[in-house]
Structure formats: structure tokens, C-alpha cells
Scaffold this motif. Structure first.
Motif, mmCIF file in Angstrom:
data_model
loop_
_atom_site.group_PDB
_atom_site.id
_atom_site.type_symbol
_atom_site.label_atom_id
_atom_site.label_comp_id
_atom_site.label_asym_id
_atom_site.label_seq_id
_atom_site.Cartn_x
_atom_site.Cartn_y
_atom_site.Cartn_z
ATOM 1 N N GLY A 36 0.809 -1.216 0.000
ATOM 2 C CA GLY A 36 0.000 0.000 0.000
ATOM 3 C C GLY A 36 0.840 1.263 0.000
ATOM 4 N N ASP A 37 2.148 1.129 -0.200
ATOM 5 C CA ASP A 37 3.041 2.288 -0.218
ATOM 6 C C ASP A 37 3.302 2.701 -1.664
ATOM 7 N N PHE A 38 2.541 3.705 -2.126
ATOM 8 C CA PHE A 38 2.622 4.124 -3.528
ATOM 9 C C PHE A 38 3.415 5.411 -3.719
ATOM 10 N N ASN A 39 4.270 5.737 -2.780
ATOM 11 C CA ASN A 39 5.129 6.912 -2.957
ATOM 12 C C ASN A 39 5.837 6.789 -4.316
ATOM 13 N N PRO A 40 5.661 7.785 -5.199
ATOM 14 C CA PRO A 40 6.200 7.668 -6.563
ATOM 15 C C PRO A 40 7.722 7.628 -6.645
ATOM 16 N N ILE A 41 8.435 7.984 -5.565
ATOM 17 C CA ILE A 41 9.904 7.859 -5.629
ATOM 18 C C ILE A 41 10.323 6.401 -5.792
ATOM 19 N N HIS A 42 9.376 5.458 -5.592
ATOM 20 C CA HIS A 42 9.684 4.035 -5.732
ATOM 21 C C HIS A 42 9.304 3.458 -7.100
ATOM 22 N N THR A 47 9.730 11.633 -10.786
ATOM 23 C CA THR A 47 9.499 12.162 -9.437
ATOM 24 C C THR A 47 10.750 12.031 -8.580
ATOM 25 N N VAL A 51 13.019 15.314 -6.827
ATOM 26 C CA VAL A 51 13.250 15.600 -5.402
ATOM 27 C C VAL A 51 14.702 15.310 -5.012
ATOM 28 N N PHE B 81 5.367 15.752 2.015
ATOM 29 C CA PHE B 81 5.543 14.323 1.803
ATOM 30 C C PHE B 81 6.562 13.989 0.719
ATOM 31 N N SER B 82 6.648 14.839 -0.307
ATOM 32 C CA SER B 82 7.566 14.518 -1.406
ATOM 33 C C SER B 82 9.017 14.514 -0.933
ATOM 34 N N MET B 83 9.286 15.132 0.213
ATOM 35 C CA MET B 83 10.656 15.179 0.711
ATOM 36 C C MET B 83 10.912 14.144 1.816
ATOM 37 N N VAL B 84 9.960 13.245 2.008
ATOM 38 C CA VAL B 84 10.064 12.276 3.100
ATOM 39 C C VAL B 84 10.829 11.030 2.660
ATOM 40 N N VAL B 85 11.820 10.638 3.430
ATOM 41 C CA VAL B 85 12.423 9.309 3.264
ATOM 42 C C VAL B 85 12.393 8.603 4.624
ATOM 43 N N ALA B 155 7.765 18.978 -5.829
ATOM 44 C CA ALA B 155 6.572 18.553 -6.564
ATOM 45 C C ALA B 155 5.457 18.206 -5.583
ATOM 46 N N THR B 157 2.872 16.353 -6.481
ATOM 47 C CA THR B 157 2.241 15.094 -6.879
ATOM 48 C C THR B 157 2.454 14.016 -5.842
ATOM 49 N N ALA B 158 3.657 13.969 -5.289
ATOM 50 C CA ALA B 158 3.955 12.918 -4.327
ATOM 51 C C ALA B 158 3.036 13.009 -3.124
ATOM 52 N N GLU B 161 -0.471 11.744 -4.099
ATOM 53 C CA GLU B 161 -0.701 10.364 -4.500
ATOM 54 C C GLU B 161 -0.231 9.350 -3.467
ATOM 55 N N GLY B 162 0.788 9.708 -2.732
ATOM 56 C CA GLY B 162 1.563 8.659 -2.086
ATOM 57 C C GLY B 162 1.065 8.252 -0.732
ATOM 58 N N SER B 163 1.758 7.333 -0.147
ATOM 59 C CA SER B 163 1.492 6.975 1.230
ATOM 60 C C SER B 163 2.743 7.164 2.065
ATOM 61 N N ALA B 164 3.821 6.531 1.670
ATOM 62 C CA ALA B 164 4.997 6.595 2.523
ATOM 63 C C ALA B 164 6.242 6.199 1.772
ATOM 64 N N VAL B 165 7.253 5.932 2.562
ATOM 65 C CA VAL B 165 8.580 5.728 1.983
ATOM 66 C C VAL B 165 8.784 4.294 1.550
#
Lengths: 142, 165
Positions: A36-42, A47, A51, B81-85, B155, B157-158, B161-165
Motif C-alpha cells: 500500500g506504499d505508492f510513494n512515486p519515488i519508488h 518524481t 526531489v 511528503f515529497s521530501m520524506v524518506v 513537486a 504530486t507525491a 498520491e503517495g502513502s509513505a517511503v
């Protein structure tokens, strides 16, 4: 799968042989869906780079799952894990090709505790970087 | 944008209980490539003393995600959130989660601090069955990169759309 190792057979310093776990983009897509983790950095290179990341990176929890397998396969039962903690010290960068990246994990027994418990220190590397630091698992052995 | 320190101690409760099912356990085990039979074969699980198939150790991330999502989108907390790791993660298990468990998660903002130019936020999630049995506690530290400096021009968008890392 029965217990692979017994408490009595383990000493401080006992090593768990290194294993390599592959990770490709498709693994991250599957993991995103399952967790359920759809963070686009993955999954989105656009994206990730926007960042300041070098490319798409693996979910930290995917790496944590792989490193945990080293211990749970060794102990023989994933249900024997009592405590598990990791620090994500560098990202696992996953290129968009058929090979992807590789996470190599090794472990060493740091401490023998009461109740057949042992504390294992884990090391994980990918692309020349240490991706997990100060990571330990406490597991109950047979 | 700095994270709002006043919100340390704020709690987020799962909107509804999460039911751990055999199908979801299988899906998650396949996603992490873990072939241990205790996840898929009830007899193998029983041979290890478990009443039914158990969930992989990192499976609670699914429930933790809910609390994390709520915190991350809480406008009063002010997380970009877009800057979260993911900084670090720990689990303390009373027992493994297993098929049939119906679990409620209570996530608390345990601490907020600054390190270098980053903000660190620690979320502690306690997972109990609806019968009140404590099963696992997950502690999750997130790094908001550049969070201690002025708002990052990242951005959006993250965050949407997102949830987490």
C-alpha cells in the motif's frame, strides 16, 4: 522448514553466511501494491529525480524484509523473531533495466540472551553503499 | 517548513479494524520473495506451534501505513511528503500476526526534532487485536529532507498520491 540452527550451536561471533537479494523495478511495483506504499519515488524516475534522488529507490521496508529473511531462514521460523530494528543509511538505487540492483546481507551473533534468544547484527550493502546501519534482530532459536 | 512541535503526542486511530487474511499474507510474502511455508501452509505453521499461517515480520507496515498516511496528510503537522524518506524502523513482537487476526492500530507522534537541515519525526504504532491483545509495536522515524529550512519547492504530486517511503 524446521529450525535450521540450535541455540547450543551458536556462539557470540557466529556468522550467518552472506546472501544476495535481487531487486528490479517490477519487484518495487509489486511491493507497492502489496504494502500500500505508492510513494512515486519508488516507481517514477521523474518524481525521484525531481526531489534530488539519483533514480528510483527501493522501499526501505522492502530492504528490511530482505535483510530479515537472512535471520528468519537461519532460525527456521519467521515467527521466532522477537525484535527487529534497522536504520536506513543509504537508498537502494534501482535502475530501469532487466538486472536491477542487488542487496547483499550478512549477519553475526552479537549476544546470547536468556530464553534461547540471540541478538544478531545485520549488515546490508547495495551498489557499494551500506544501506542498513545499526540493524539488529532478536530471534528465538530452538 | 518545520514540523509543528505542538503536535507531539497527537494520536491517529485506524479508521476501521484491519483483518489479516490468508490471501493478503500470501500476496505480501510473494512481494518480498519469501518462500517460507509458514506463510502459506497451515500445517507447516502448526508444526512451529502457530494456530494458523503467520504473516511476515514486516507485514505490520500495511497497518502502520494508515497511521503514517494520516499523519503525513495532517495539515496541522505540516509535512512535505515529497521530501520524506524512511530513517529507521523497528518492530517489537509479542507474537507474529496470523490469519484471522482483526487488528486496530493507534499511531502516536512520539517526537519531532531537527538534524542538520532535516526534520525527524517519530511515529509509534501499537497494534492490538479487537479483543485487546497487544501483538506488535512498530516505531517509524521519517526524515523530512530540508524540512528545517524554508518550505521546499518540491513537486506536489507525491504528497497527493503517495502513502509513505
Amino acid at each position: 522448514m524446521t529450525a535450521a540452527i540450535a541455540y547450543g550451536d551458536v556462539e557470540v561471533g557466529t556468522e550467518i553466511p552472506e546472501r544476495a537479494f535481487p531487486v528490479r523495478r517490477v519487484d518495487l511495483v509489486r511491493y507497492a501494491g502489496a504494502s500500500g506504499d505508492f510513494n512515486p519515488i519508488h516507481w517514477s524516475e521523474r518524481t525521484a529525480k525531481s526531489v534530488g534522488l539519483p533514480n528510483v529507490i527501493a522501499h526501505g521496508m522492502f530492504t528490511m524484509a530482505q535483510a530479515g529473511r537472512l535471520v528468519t531462514d537461519w532460525a527456521g521460523d519467521p515467527g521466532a523473531l522477537v525484535e527487529y530494528k534497522v536504520r536506513f543509511s543509504a537508498p537502494v538505487v534501482v535502475p530501469d533495466d532487466d538486472t536491477g540492483a542487488e542487496i547483499t546481507v550478512s549477519g553475526v551473533v552479537k549476544e546470547k540472551l536468556d530464553g534461547n534468544l540471540v541478538r544478531v547484527a545485520l549488515t546490508a550493502r547495495s551498489g557499494g553503499a551500506k544501506v542498513l546501519a545499526r540493524s539488529t534482530a532478536v530471534v528465538r532459536l530452538a | 517548513m518545520a514540523i509543528n512541535r505542538d503536535l507531539v503526542g497527537r494520536e491517529y486511530r485506524s479508521p476501521q479494524p484491519y483483518e489479516v487474511t490468508r490471501g493478503k499474507i500470501r500476496e505480501f510474502a510473494e512481494a518480498i520473495g519469501d518462500t517460507s511455508p509458514v506463510y502459506t501452509d497451515a500445517d507447516a505453521a502448526r508444526a512451529h506451534g502457530h494456530p494458523d499461517v503467520i504473516a511476515p515480520p514486516t507485514f505490520p507496515v500495511i497497518m502502520g501505513m494508515e497511521g503514517m498516511s494520516q499523519a503525513v496528510v495532517d495539515p496541522e503537522l505540516g509535512i512535505d511528503f515529497s521530501m520524506v524518506v524512511h530513517g529507521d524502523q523497528s518492530f517489537a513482537y509479542r507474537r507474529p500476526l496470523r490469519a484471522g487476526d482483526v487488528v486496530e492500530t493507534l499511531t502516536r507522534v512520539a517526537s519531532v526534532s531537527a538534524l542538520g537541515g532535516n526534520e525527524l519525526i517519530t511515529l509509534e504504532s501499537e497494534m492490538r487485536t479487537v479483543e485487546g491483545e497487544h501483538v506488535v509495536t512498530a516505531v517509524n522515524m521519517l526524515v523530512v529532507r530540508g524540512g528545517a529550512a524554508a518550505a521546499a519547492p518540491a513537486a506536489s504530486t507525491a504528497a497527493q498520491e503517495g502513502s509513505a517511503v
